[in-house]
Design a protein around this motif. Structure first.
Motif, PDB file in Angstrom:
ATOM      1  N   ASP A  68       0.805  -1.213   0.000  1.00 40.49           N
ATOM      2  CA  ASP A  68       0.000   0.000   0.000  1.00 40.49           C
ATOM      3  C   ASP A  68       0.842   1.268   0.000  1.00 40.49           C
ATOM      4  OD1 ASP A  68       1.023  -0.371   2.521  1.00 40.49           O
ATOM      5  OD2 ASP A  68      -0.832   0.088   3.594  1.00 40.49           O
ATOM      6  N   LEU A  69       2.074   1.179  -0.487  1.00 43.67           N
ATOM      7  CA  LEU A  69       2.904   2.375  -0.594  1.00 43.67           C
ATOM      8  C   LEU A  69       2.270   3.357  -1.565  1.00 43.67           C
ATOM      9  CD1 LEU A  69       5.639   3.943  -0.199  1.00 43.67           C
ATOM     10  CD2 LEU A  69       6.447   2.692  -2.218  1.00 43.67           C
ATOM     11  N   SER A  70       2.128   4.595  -1.156  1.00 41.82           N
ATOM     12  CA  SER A  70       1.699   5.655  -2.058  1.00 41.82           C
ATOM     13  C   SER A  70       2.863   6.622  -2.189  1.00 41.82           C
ATOM     14  CB  SER A  70       0.464   6.377  -1.507  1.00 41.82           C
ATOM     15  OG  SER A  70       0.015   7.361  -2.436  1.00 41.82           O
ATOM     16  N   GLY A  71       3.758   6.304  -3.104  1.00 44.56           N
ATOM     17  CA  GLY A  71       4.971   7.103  -3.249  1.00 44.56           C
ATOM     18  C   GLY A  71       6.055   6.307  -3.923  1.00 44.56           C
ATOM     19  N   GLY A  72       7.308   6.515  -3.482  1.00 38.77           N
ATOM     20  CA  GLY A  72       8.446   5.843  -4.093  1.00 38.77           C
ATOM     21  C   GLY A  72       9.397   5.287  -3.063  1.00 38.77           C
ATOM     22  N   PHE A  73      10.062   4.194  -3.436  1.00 41.33           N
ATOM     23  CA  PHE A  73      10.988   3.491  -2.539  1.00 41.33           C
ATOM     24  C   PHE A  73      12.171   3.039  -3.375  1.00 41.33           C
ATOM     25  CE2 PHE A  73      12.494  -0.579  -0.825  1.00 41.33           C
ATOM     26  CZ  PHE A  73      12.619  -0.330   0.531  1.00 41.33           C
ATOM     27  N   LEU A  74      13.386   3.340  -2.909  1.00 40.09           N
ATOM     28  CA  LEU A  74      14.584   3.023  -3.697  1.00 40.09           C
ATOM     29  C   LEU A  74      15.736   2.678  -2.766  1.00 40.09           C
ATOM     30  CD1 LEU A  74      15.985   5.045  -6.709  1.00 40.09           C
ATOM     31  CD2 LEU A  74      17.457   4.558  -4.752  1.00 40.09           C
ATOM     32  N   VAL A  75      16.490   1.653  -3.162  1.00 38.67           N
ATOM     33  CA  VAL A  75      17.718   1.293  -2.464  1.00 38.67           C
ATOM     34  C   VAL A  75      18.816   1.135  -3.515  1.00 38.67           C
ATOM     35  CG1 VAL A  75      18.891  -0.343  -0.944  1.00 38.67           C
ATOM     36  CG2 VAL A  75      16.430   0.088  -0.654  1.00 38.67           C
ATOM     37  N   ALA A  76      19.946   1.783  -3.281  1.00 38.35           N
ATOM     38  CA  ALA A  76      21.063   1.714  -4.235  1.00 38.35           C
ATOM     39  C   ALA A  76      22.368   1.484  -3.491  1.00 38.35           C
ATOM     40  CB  ALA A  76      21.146   2.995  -5.052  1.00 38.35           C
ATOM     41  N   LYS A  77      23.280   0.828  -4.171  1.00 31.60           N
ATOM     42  CA  LYS A  77      24.632   0.596  -3.654  1.00 31.60           C
ATOM     43  C   LYS A  77      25.615   0.948  -4.763  1.00 31.60           C
ATOM     44  CE  LYS A  77      28.218  -1.645  -1.619  1.00 31.60           C
ATOM     45  NZ  LYS A  77      28.958  -1.134  -0.446  1.00 31.60           N
ATOM     46  N   ASN A  78      26.618   1.752  -4.424  1.00 33.44           N
ATOM     47  CA  ASN A  78      27.614   2.180  -5.420  1.00 33.44           C
ATOM     48  C   ASN A  78      26.961   2.859  -6.625  1.00 33.44           C
ATOM     49  OD1 ASN A  78      29.344   0.943  -3.670  1.00 33.44           O
ATOM     50  ND2 ASN A  78      30.222  -0.478  -5.154  1.00 33.44           N
ATOM     51  N   PHE A  83      16.918  -2.005  -5.866  1.00 33.52           N
ATOM     52  CA  PHE A  83      15.494  -2.257  -5.667  1.00 33.52           C
ATOM     53  C   PHE A  83      14.750  -0.933  -5.772  1.00 33.52           C
ATOM     54  CE2 PHE A  83      11.591  -2.863  -3.354  1.00 33.52           C
ATOM     55  CZ  PHE A  83      11.294  -4.216  -3.403  1.00 33.52           C
ATOM     56  N   GLU A  84      13.631  -0.940  -6.472  1.00 33.99           N
ATOM     57  CA  GLU A  84      12.889   0.284  -6.708  1.00 33.99           C
ATOM     58  C   GLU A  84      11.413  -0.053  -6.878  1.00 33.99           C
ATOM     59  OE1 GLU A  84      13.982   2.078 -10.413  1.00 33.99           O
ATOM     60  OE2 GLU A  84      13.571   4.114  -9.723  1.00 33.99           O
ATOM     61  N   HIS A  85      10.551   0.754  -6.276  1.00 33.06           N
ATOM     62  CA  HIS A  85       9.119   0.483  -6.397  1.00 33.06           C
ATOM     63  C   HIS A  85       8.327   1.772  -6.260  1.00 33.06           C
ATOM     64  CE1 HIS A  85       5.302  -1.521  -6.225  1.00 33.06           C
ATOM     65  NE2 HIS A  85       5.023  -0.991  -5.032  1.00 33.06           N
ATOM     66  N   TYR A  86       7.251   1.895  -7.033  1.00 35.08           N
ATOM     67  CA  TYR A  86       6.369   3.057  -6.989  1.00 35.08           C
ATOM     68  C   TYR A  86       4.930   2.589  -6.969  1.00 35.08           C
ATOM     69  CZ  TYR A  86      10.697   5.283  -8.272  1.00 35.08           C
ATOM     70  OH  TYR A  86      12.001   5.680  -8.262  1.00 35.08           O
ATOM     71  N   GLY A  87       4.074   3.318  -6.249  1.00 33.00           N
ATOM     72  CA  GLY A  87       2.678   2.938  -6.173  1.00 33.00           C
ATOM     73  C   GLY A  87       1.814   4.097  -5.712  1.00 33.00           C
ATOM     74  N   GLY A  88       0.506   3.934  -5.823  1.00 37.78           N
ATOM     75  CA  GLY A  88      -0.432   4.947  -5.381  1.00 37.78           C
ATOM     76  C   GLY A  88      -0.659   6.033  -6.412  1.00 37.78           C
ATOM     77  N   PHE A  89      -1.309   7.100  -5.965  1.00 37.39           N
ATOM     78  CA  PHE A  89      -1.703   8.170  -6.872  1.00 37.39           C
ATOM     79  C   PHE A  89      -1.212   9.530  -6.377  1.00 37.39           C
ATOM     80  CE2 PHE A  89      -4.983   4.862  -7.090  1.00 37.39           C
ATOM     81  CZ  PHE A  89      -4.953   4.568  -8.451  1.00 37.39           C
TER      82      PHE A  89
END
Length: 391
Positions: A68-78, A83-89
Protein backbone atom coordinates in the motif's frame (compact mmCIF):
# COMPACT_ATOMS: atom_id res chain seq x y z
CA UNK A 1 0.66 0.96 -10.61
CA UNK A 2 4.27 0.42 -11.69
CA UNK A 3 6.49 -2.35 -10.34
CA UNK A 4 10.24 -2.33 -10.74
CA UNK A 5 11.13 -5.06 -8.27
CA UNK A 6 11.92 -8.75 -8.76
CA UNK A 7 9.28 -11.44 -8.19
CA UNK A 8 11.42 -14.49 -7.34
CA UNK A 9 8.52 -16.89 -7.10
CA UNK A 10 7.60 -16.57 -10.80
CA UNK A 11 10.46 -17.64 -13.04
CA UNK A 12 9.31 -15.90 -16.20
CA UNK A 13 8.61 -12.63 -14.44
CA UNK A 14 11.92 -12.92 -12.64
CA UNK A 15 13.80 -13.05 -15.93
CA UNK A 16 11.90 -10.12 -17.37
CA UNK A 17 12.18 -8.14 -14.14
CA UNK A 18 15.96 -8.70 -13.91
CA UNK A 19 16.41 -7.46 -17.45
CA UNK A 20 14.34 -4.37 -16.71
CA UNK A 21 16.14 -3.78 -13.42
CA UNK A 22 19.55 -4.05 -15.14
CA UNK A 23 18.40 -1.52 -17.72
CA UNK A 24 17.25 0.94 -15.08
CA UNK A 25 20.56 0.57 -13.23
CA UNK A 26 22.53 1.19 -16.42
CA UNK A 27 20.47 4.24 -17.33
CA UNK A 28 20.82 5.77 -13.89
CA UNK A 29 24.56 5.14 -13.72
CA UNK A 30 25.06 6.51 -17.25
CA UNK A 31 23.20 9.73 -16.41
CA UNK A 32 25.46 10.21 -13.40
CA UNK A 33 28.54 10.31 -15.65
CA UNK A 34 27.24 13.58 -17.10
CA UNK A 35 27.54 15.23 -13.71
CA UNK A 36 30.63 17.31 -12.88
CA UNK A 37 30.55 15.48 -9.54
CA UNK A 38 30.59 11.96 -10.96
CA UNK A 39 32.36 9.35 -8.85
CA UNK A 40 33.25 5.93 -10.26
CA UNK A 41 32.32 3.09 -7.89
CA UNK A 42 33.08 -0.59 -8.19
CA UNK A 43 30.43 -2.45 -10.19
CA UNK A 44 28.26 -4.82 -8.21
CA UNK A 45 28.33 -8.52 -9.04
CA UNK A 46 25.11 -10.17 -10.19
CA UNK A 47 25.26 -12.51 -7.21
CA UNK A 48 25.53 -9.65 -4.73
CA UNK A 49 22.72 -7.74 -6.43
CA UNK A 50 20.37 -10.73 -6.44
CA UNK A 51 21.09 -11.52 -2.79
CA UNK A 52 20.34 -7.94 -1.71
CA UNK A 53 17.25 -7.75 -3.90
CA UNK A 54 15.82 -10.78 -2.15
CA UNK A 55 16.61 -9.36 1.31
CA UNK A 56 15.17 -5.94 0.50
CA UNK A 57 12.09 -7.52 -1.05
CA UNK A 58 11.41 -9.37 2.19
CA UNK A 59 11.87 -6.14 4.15
CA UNK A 60 9.54 -4.27 1.81
CA UNK A 61 6.84 -6.93 2.09
CA UNK A 62 7.10 -6.77 5.88
CA UNK A 63 6.77 -2.98 6.05
CA UNK A 64 4.16 -2.69 3.30
CA UNK A 65 2.47 -6.13 3.57
CA UNK A 66 -0.54 -5.00 1.54
CA UNK A 67 1.72 -3.25 -0.97
CA UNK A 68 0.00 0.00 0.00
CA UNK A 69 2.90 2.38 -0.59
CA UNK A 70 1.70 5.65 -2.06
CA UNK A 71 4.97 7.10 -3.25
CA UNK A 72 8.45 5.84 -4.09
CA UNK A 73 10.99 3.49 -2.54
CA UNK A 74 14.58 3.02 -3.70
CA UNK A 75 17.72 1.29 -2.46
CA UNK A 76 21.06 1.71 -4.23
CA UNK A 77 24.63 0.60 -3.65
CA UNK A 78 27.61 2.18 -5.42
CA UNK A 79 25.18 4.25 -7.46
CA UNK A 80 23.40 1.16 -8.82
CA UNK A 81 19.71 0.79 -8.09
CA UNK A 82 19.18 -2.58 -6.44
CA UNK A 83 15.49 -2.26 -5.67
CA UNK A 84 12.89 0.28 -6.71
CA UNK A 85 9.12 0.48 -6.40
CA UNK A 86 6.37 3.06 -6.99
CA UNK A 87 2.68 2.94 -6.17
CA UNK A 88 -0.43 4.95 -5.38
CA UNK A 89 -1.70 8.17 -6.87
CA UNK A 90 -0.39 11.73 -6.97
CA UNK A 91 -4.00 12.75 -7.46
CA UNK A 92 -6.44 10.10 -6.28
CA UNK A 93 -9.49 11.80 -7.83
CA UNK A 94 -7.87 11.93 -11.27
CA UNK A 95 -6.27 8.50 -10.75
CA UNK A 96 -2.85 9.87 -11.69
CA UNK A 97 -0.38 7.11 -10.88
CA UNK A 98 2.91 7.80 -9.15
CA UNK A 99 5.93 6.79 -11.25
CA UNK A 100 9.69 7.20 -10.99
CA UNK A 101 9.28 10.69 -12.52
CA UNK A 102 6.61 11.94 -10.08
CA UNK A 103 7.93 14.66 -7.73
CA UNK A 104 6.69 14.24 -4.15
CA UNK A 105 6.92 16.74 -1.30
CA UNK A 106 10.10 16.02 0.66
CA UNK A 107 8.97 17.83 3.82
CA UNK A 108 12.03 18.26 6.08
CA UNK A 109 14.31 16.22 3.82
CA UNK A 110 14.35 19.57 1.98
CA UNK A 111 16.70 20.79 4.74
CA UNK A 112 19.44 18.48 3.44
CA UNK A 113 19.33 20.26 0.07
CA UNK A 114 19.09 23.74 1.57
CA UNK A 115 22.12 22.96 3.72
CA UNK A 116 23.99 21.73 0.63
CA UNK A 117 23.63 25.11 -1.07
CA UNK A 118 24.62 27.02 2.08
CA UNK A 119 27.70 24.80 2.32
CA UNK A 120 28.51 25.43 -1.36
CA UNK A 121 28.44 29.16 -0.61
CA UNK A 122 30.75 28.61 2.36
CA UNK A 123 33.05 26.51 0.18
CA UNK A 124 33.11 29.35 -2.35
CA UNK A 125 34.09 31.88 0.35
CA UNK A 126 30.81 33.76 -0.06
CA UNK A 127 29.79 32.88 3.49
CA UNK A 128 31.59 31.78 6.62
CA UNK A 129 30.39 28.98 8.85
CA UNK A 130 30.89 31.04 12.01
CA UNK A 131 29.59 34.26 10.48
CA UNK A 132 26.91 36.12 12.45
CA UNK A 133 23.53 35.93 10.72
CA UNK A 134 22.95 39.67 11.22
CA UNK A 135 26.06 40.36 9.14
CA UNK A 136 24.09 39.00 6.19
CA UNK A 137 20.58 39.97 7.28
CA UNK A 138 20.98 43.26 9.25
CA UNK A 139 17.38 43.18 10.53
CA UNK A 140 17.93 39.80 12.20
CA UNK A 141 17.68 40.73 15.90
CA UNK A 142 19.75 38.04 17.63
CA UNK A 143 23.40 39.09 17.83
CA UNK A 144 24.98 35.81 18.91
CA UNK A 145 23.44 33.44 16.34
CA UNK A 146 25.71 32.19 13.54
CA UNK A 147 25.20 30.38 10.25
CA UNK A 148 26.49 27.17 11.86
CA UNK A 149 23.88 27.43 14.64
CA UNK A 150 21.13 27.61 12.04
CA UNK A 151 22.53 24.58 10.20
CA UNK A 152 22.91 22.40 13.31
CA UNK A 153 19.78 23.64 15.15
CA UNK A 154 21.60 25.19 18.09
CA UNK A 155 20.27 28.75 17.64
CA UNK A 156 17.41 28.68 20.15
CA UNK A 157 15.09 30.45 17.68
CA UNK A 158 11.33 30.08 18.29
CA UNK A 159 9.29 28.07 15.81
CA UNK A 160 7.55 30.29 13.26
CA UNK A 161 4.61 27.87 13.09
CA UNK A 162 3.85 28.68 16.73
CA UNK A 163 4.23 32.46 16.88
CA UNK A 164 2.48 32.99 13.53
CA UNK A 165 -0.49 30.98 14.80
CA UNK A 166 -1.25 33.79 17.27
CA UNK A 167 -3.78 36.06 15.53
CA UNK A 168 -2.51 39.00 17.55
CA UNK A 169 0.80 38.54 15.71
CA UNK A 170 -0.27 37.24 12.29
CA UNK A 171 -3.67 37.26 10.56
CA UNK A 172 -3.16 33.80 9.02
CA UNK A 173 -2.84 35.17 5.50
CA UNK A 174 -0.18 33.39 3.43
CA UNK A 175 3.11 33.63 5.33
CA UNK A 176 6.43 34.07 3.51
CA UNK A 177 10.05 33.82 4.59
CA UNK A 178 10.51 37.58 4.68
CA UNK A 179 7.44 37.83 6.92
CA UNK A 180 9.12 35.50 9.40
CA UNK A 181 12.20 37.72 9.52
CA UNK A 182 10.04 40.82 9.83
CA UNK A 183 8.11 39.31 12.74
CA UNK A 184 11.33 38.33 14.51
CA UNK A 185 12.66 41.86 14.04
CA UNK A 186 9.43 43.49 15.20
CA UNK A 187 8.60 41.34 18.22
CA UNK A 188 12.06 40.12 19.23
CA UNK A 189 10.57 36.92 20.59
CA UNK A 190 12.42 35.30 23.45
CA UNK A 191 14.80 32.56 22.38
CA UNK A 192 14.02 29.06 23.60
CA UNK A 193 17.54 28.85 25.01
CA UNK A 194 20.86 30.65 24.85
CA UNK A 195 22.51 30.24 21.42
CA UNK A 196 24.79 27.21 21.12
CA UNK A 197 23.80 25.92 24.56
CA UNK A 198 22.00 22.84 23.25
CA UNK A 199 20.19 21.23 20.30
CA UNK A 200 16.64 22.32 19.52
CA UNK A 201 15.20 21.25 16.17
CA UNK A 202 13.38 24.24 14.66
CA UNK A 203 12.08 24.97 11.15
CA UNK A 204 12.75 28.70 11.60
CA UNK A 205 16.48 28.00 11.27
CA UNK A 206 16.11 26.83 7.69
CA UNK A 207 13.52 29.44 6.71
CA UNK A 208 16.15 32.03 7.69
CA UNK A 209 18.89 30.13 5.83
CA UNK A 210 16.79 30.44 2.65
CA UNK A 211 16.87 34.22 3.10
CA UNK A 212 20.63 34.06 3.63
CA UNK A 213 20.91 32.20 0.31
CA UNK A 214 18.85 34.88 -1.41
CA UNK A 215 20.91 37.72 0.03
CA UNK A 216 24.26 36.16 -0.89
CA UNK A 217 23.32 34.91 -4.38
CA UNK A 218 20.99 37.79 -5.27
CA UNK A 219 18.59 35.14 -6.55
CA UNK A 220 15.25 33.94 -5.29
CA UNK A 221 15.74 30.74 -3.30
CA UNK A 222 13.79 28.76 -5.91
CA UNK A 223 16.06 29.96 -8.69
CA UNK A 224 19.23 29.58 -6.63
CA UNK A 225 18.42 25.95 -5.82
CA UNK A 226 17.65 25.26 -9.46
CA UNK A 227 20.81 26.84 -10.86
CA UNK A 228 23.28 25.75 -8.18
CA UNK A 229 22.02 22.33 -7.06
CA UNK A 230 19.26 20.79 -9.18
CA UNK A 231 20.55 21.54 -12.69
CA UNK A 232 24.25 20.75 -12.10
CA UNK A 233 23.28 17.40 -10.56
CA UNK A 234 20.78 16.53 -13.30
CA UNK A 235 17.84 16.54 -10.86
CA UNK A 236 15.31 17.10 -13.64
CA UNK A 237 12.22 16.27 -11.58
CA UNK A 238 13.10 18.43 -8.59
CA UNK A 239 11.82 21.93 -7.86
CA UNK A 240 10.84 24.31 -5.07
CA UNK A 241 7.09 24.67 -4.68
CA UNK A 242 5.48 28.02 -5.55
CA UNK A 243 2.00 28.17 -4.06
CA UNK A 244 0.43 30.45 -6.68
CA UNK A 245 1.96 28.66 -9.66
CA UNK A 246 2.06 25.04 -8.53
CA UNK A 247 -0.86 24.36 -6.17
CA UNK A 248 -3.04 22.91 -8.92
CA UNK A 249 -0.27 20.85 -10.54
CA UNK A 250 1.75 19.16 -7.82
CA UNK A 251 1.37 15.77 -6.20
CA UNK A 252 -1.28 16.16 -3.51
CA UNK A 253 -1.05 14.82 0.02
CA UNK A 254 -3.51 12.69 1.93
CA UNK A 255 -4.32 11.63 5.45
CA UNK A 256 -3.92 7.98 6.34
CA UNK A 257 -7.59 7.38 5.58
CA UNK A 258 -7.25 8.88 2.11
CA UNK A 259 -8.83 12.26 2.89
CA UNK A 260 -7.16 15.12 1.03
CA UNK A 261 -5.01 17.57 3.00
CA UNK A 262 -5.80 21.19 2.13
CA UNK A 263 -3.08 23.79 1.73
CA UNK A 264 -2.77 26.32 4.56
CA UNK A 265 -1.09 29.66 5.32
CA UNK A 266 2.31 28.01 5.95
CA UNK A 267 2.51 26.38 2.52
CA UNK A 268 4.67 28.99 0.80
CA UNK A 269 7.60 28.87 3.24
CA UNK A 270 10.75 27.34 1.80
CA UNK A 271 14.16 26.24 3.04
CA UNK A 272 12.80 24.02 5.78
CA UNK A 273 10.39 22.24 3.41
CA UNK A 274 8.60 22.67 0.05
CA UNK A 275 11.07 20.92 -2.24
CA UNK A 276 9.46 18.30 -4.46
CA UNK A 277 11.67 15.51 -5.77
CA UNK A 278 11.92 11.82 -6.65
CA UNK A 279 13.97 8.94 -5.22
CA UNK A 280 16.10 8.86 -8.38
CA UNK A 281 16.90 12.57 -8.16
CA UNK A 282 17.79 12.23 -4.48
CA UNK A 283 20.10 9.39 -5.44
CA UNK A 284 21.87 11.74 -7.87
CA UNK A 285 22.33 14.21 -5.04
CA UNK A 286 23.65 11.54 -2.70
CA UNK A 287 26.17 10.31 -5.25
CA UNK A 288 27.46 13.86 -5.78
CA UNK A 289 28.27 14.17 -2.08
CA UNK A 290 31.02 11.55 -2.50
CA UNK A 291 32.86 13.83 -4.93
CA UNK A 292 35.77 15.90 -3.64
CA UNK A 293 34.75 18.60 -6.10
CA UNK A 294 31.30 18.93 -4.53
CA UNK A 295 32.65 20.19 -1.21
CA UNK A 296 36.16 20.71 0.13
CA UNK A 297 37.07 17.57 2.12
CA UNK A 298 37.67 19.59 5.30
CA UNK A 299 34.22 21.16 5.10
CA UNK A 300 32.68 17.82 4.15
CA UNK A 301 34.08 16.33 7.35
CA UNK A 302 32.37 19.05 9.39
CA UNK A 303 29.02 18.22 7.79
CA UNK A 304 29.05 14.64 9.02
CA UNK A 305 30.05 15.18 12.63
CA UNK A 306 27.84 15.69 15.67
CA UNK A 307 27.55 19.04 17.44
CA UNK A 308 25.26 18.28 20.37
CA UNK A 309 26.67 16.17 23.19
CA UNK A 310 24.93 17.75 26.20
CA UNK A 311 23.03 14.51 26.68
CA UNK A 312 24.44 11.04 26.23
CA UNK A 313 22.86 9.04 23.43
CA UNK A 314 23.17 7.69 19.92
CA UNK A 315 21.38 10.49 18.08
CA UNK A 316 23.01 13.69 16.95
CA UNK A 317 22.81 16.34 14.23
CA UNK A 318 25.49 17.55 11.85
CA UNK A 319 25.16 20.37 9.33
CA UNK A 320 21.83 19.63 7.72
CA UNK A 321 21.84 15.91 8.49
CA UNK A 322 20.73 13.70 11.37
CA UNK A 323 22.87 10.82 12.53
CA UNK A 324 23.19 7.80 14.74
CA UNK A 325 26.61 7.35 16.33
CA UNK A 326 27.33 4.05 18.07
CA UNK A 327 30.10 3.18 20.50
CA UNK A 328 31.22 0.60 17.94
CA UNK A 329 32.30 3.48 15.68
CA UNK A 330 29.55 2.95 13.10
CA UNK A 331 27.67 6.02 11.89
CA UNK A 332 24.39 6.24 10.04
CA UNK A 333 23.26 9.51 8.44
CA UNK A 334 19.67 10.35 7.61
CA UNK A 335 16.88 12.89 7.60
CA UNK A 336 13.15 12.37 8.03
CA UNK A 337 10.33 14.65 6.96
CA UNK A 338 6.68 15.20 7.75
CA UNK A 339 4.42 17.88 6.32
CA UNK A 340 0.65 17.46 6.00
CA UNK A 341 0.26 13.90 4.65
CA UNK A 342 3.77 13.74 3.21
CA UNK A 343 6.31 11.62 5.06
CA UNK A 344 9.84 10.99 3.84
CA UNK A 345 13.13 9.41 4.80
CA UNK A 346 16.58 9.72 3.25
CA UNK A 347 19.29 7.41 4.62
CA UNK A 348 22.90 7.45 3.45
CA UNK A 349 25.46 4.91 4.68
CA UNK A 350 28.66 6.71 3.76
CA UNK A 351 31.07 3.95 4.74
CA UNK A 352 29.14 1.42 2.65
CA UNK A 353 28.10 3.76 -0.21
CA UNK A 354 24.44 2.84 0.21
CA UNK A 355 21.43 5.09 -0.37
CA UNK A 356 17.92 4.31 0.92
CA UNK A 357 14.94 6.53 0.18
CA UNK A 358 11.23 6.32 0.91
CA UNK A 359 8.74 9.04 0.00
CA UNK A 360 5.00 8.93 0.67
CA UNK A 361 2.21 11.40 -0.11
CA UNK A 362 -0.25 9.49 2.09
CA UNK A 363 0.42 9.81 5.81
CA UNK A 364 2.35 6.86 7.18
CA UNK A 365 5.15 6.24 9.65
CA UNK A 366 6.42 3.41 7.45
CA UNK A 367 9.02 5.46 5.50
CA UNK A 368 10.81 6.12 8.80
CA UNK A 369 11.52 2.40 9.17
CA UNK A 370 13.85 2.09 6.18
CA UNK A 371 16.93 2.72 8.35
CA UNK A 372 16.38 -0.80 9.71
CA UNK A 373 17.71 -2.17 6.42
CA UNK A 374 21.17 -0.86 7.30
CA UNK A 375 22.41 -4.20 8.79
CA UNK A 376 22.02 -5.69 5.31
CA UNK A 377 25.03 -3.62 4.27
CA UNK A 378 27.23 -3.21 7.35
CA UNK A 379 27.69 -3.79 11.06
CA UNK A 380 25.02 -1.41 12.30
CA UNK A 381 23.82 -2.35 15.82
CA UNK A 382 20.14 -1.74 15.17
CA UNK A 383 17.67 -3.56 17.36
CA UNK A 384 14.78 -5.20 15.55
CA UNK A 385 12.16 -3.78 17.90
CA UNK A 386 13.54 -0.22 17.97
CA UNK A 387 11.49 2.39 16.11
CA UNK A 388 12.82 5.64 14.73
CA UNK A 389 11.20 8.77 16.11
CA UNK A 390 9.90 11.23 13.46
CA UNK A 391 10.34 14.95 13.90
Amino acid sequence: MRFLRPLPYIVLLLLVSCKKEDKHIAENTASATDSPFYVAFNKLSKGYTKEKQNSISRFYDKIWPKDDLSGGFLVAKNGEIIFEHYGGFSNSKAKTEISSDTPIHLASVSKVLTAALVLKLIDGKQLDLDQKVNMVLPEFPYEAITIKMLLNHRSGLPNYAYFSDDRAIWDRSMLHNQDILNLLAEHKFNLYFQPDKKFGYCNTNYAILALVIEKVTQLNYREAMKKMIFEPLGMKNTFVFDYEKDKSKVSLSYKGNGVLYDFDFLDDIYGDKNIYSTPRDLLKFDLATYSKSFLDPKLYKQVFQGYSYEHKGEKNYGLGIRMHEWETGEKLFYHNGWWHGNTSSYVTLKRDTVTMIALSNKFSYKPYKIWKMSPLFGKYPIKEDKDDVPE
